[in-house]
Design a protein around this motif. Sequence first.
Motif, PDB file in Angstrom:
ATOM      1  N   ASN A   1       0.836  -1.205   0.000  1.00  0.00           N
ATOM      2  CA  ASN A   1       0.000   0.000   0.000  1.00  0.00           C
ATOM      3  C   ASN A   1       0.873   1.258   0.000  1.00  0.00           C
ATOM      4  O   ASN A   1       0.749   2.129   0.851  1.00  0.00           O
TER       5      ASN A   1
ATOM      6  N   ASP B   1      -5.538   0.791  -1.357  1.00  0.00           N
ATOM      7  CA  ASP B   1      -6.555   0.538  -0.341  1.00  0.00           C
ATOM      8  C   ASP B   1      -6.633   1.716   0.633  1.00  0.00           C
ATOM      9  O   ASP B   1      -5.764   1.883   1.483  1.00  0.00           O
TER      10      ASP B   1
ATOM     11  N   SER C   1      -8.593   2.092   3.048  1.00  0.00           N
ATOM     12  CA  SER C   1      -8.922   1.701   4.424  1.00  0.00           C
ATOM     13  C   SER C   1      -7.644   1.401   5.219  1.00  0.00           C
ATOM     14  O   SER C   1      -7.709   1.056   6.389  1.00  0.00           O
ATOM     15  N   ARG C   2      -6.496   1.531   4.568  1.00  0.00           N
ATOM     16  CA  ARG C   2      -5.180   1.367   5.203  1.00  0.00           C
ATOM     17  C   ARG C   2      -4.347   2.617   4.927  1.00  0.00           C
ATOM     18  O   ARG C   2      -4.575   3.309   3.933  1.00  0.00           O
ATOM     19  N   ASN C   3      -3.380   2.890   5.779  1.00  0.00           N
ATOM     20  CA  ASN C   3      -2.464   3.996   5.512  1.00  0.00           C
ATOM     21  C   ASN C   3      -1.692   3.722   4.229  1.00  0.00           C
ATOM     22  O   ASN C   3      -1.331   2.576   3.941  1.00  0.00           O
TER      23      ASN C   3
ATOM     24  N   ARG D   1      -5.472   6.486   6.573  1.00  0.00           N
ATOM     25  CA  ARG D   1      -6.598   5.731   6.016  1.00  0.00           C
ATOM     26  C   ARG D   1      -7.896   6.483   6.213  1.00  0.00           C
ATOM     27  O   ARG D   1      -8.037   7.323   7.100  1.00  0.00           O
TER      28      ARG D   1
ATOM     29  N   ASP E   1     -11.626   5.861   7.249  1.00  0.00           N
ATOM     30  CA  ASP E   1     -12.451   4.849   7.950  1.00  0.00           C
ATOM     31  C   ASP E   1     -13.849   4.775   7.372  1.00  0.00           C
ATOM     32  O   ASP E   1     -14.399   5.699   6.889  1.00  0.00           O
TER      33      ASP E   1
END
Length: 150
Positions: A70, A99, A101-103, A148, A150
């Motif tokens: 990522n 992604d 939803s991730r750093n 990220r 959320d």
Amino acid sequence: MEVLFGTTDDIAPWMKLVKSVSSNFPGLETEELINEHMDTVIKFMSRHEALWVKNGEKAAGVLLFSKKHNMICCLAVSPECRRKGIASLLLTKALSLLDRSRNITVSTFRENDEKGRAPRALYKKFGFEEGEFLEEFGYPNQKFVLSRID
């Protein structure tokens, strides 16, 4: 200008751009290291993690990213194509493929490094924040993190 996925058919113009900016990138100091980088680019191309913008038959800008980690791995723009929004186009596309939803991370030059002005400004414009200091290829860098969603 359109952002395209790089394929092995694009390796010649891609690597011509890399060679033209290699003095700005630690780890690309010799022909041997540039050839190793070409092998890396081909691997990223095979995973659809290589983006580029064409300027005629030349590469205007290139970007490698890793879905697994990522992260943005490499971003370069041809000297004659700078200040035309190409880096922003590439980064926008790459971020859309990672992604959120991730750093998301990227390593770039430190604040006091002249090479770092443009990339640091670009990453900050996209919401990346300064992170830990690190060293890559024996060169002092700094991690930037896009938090990220959320």
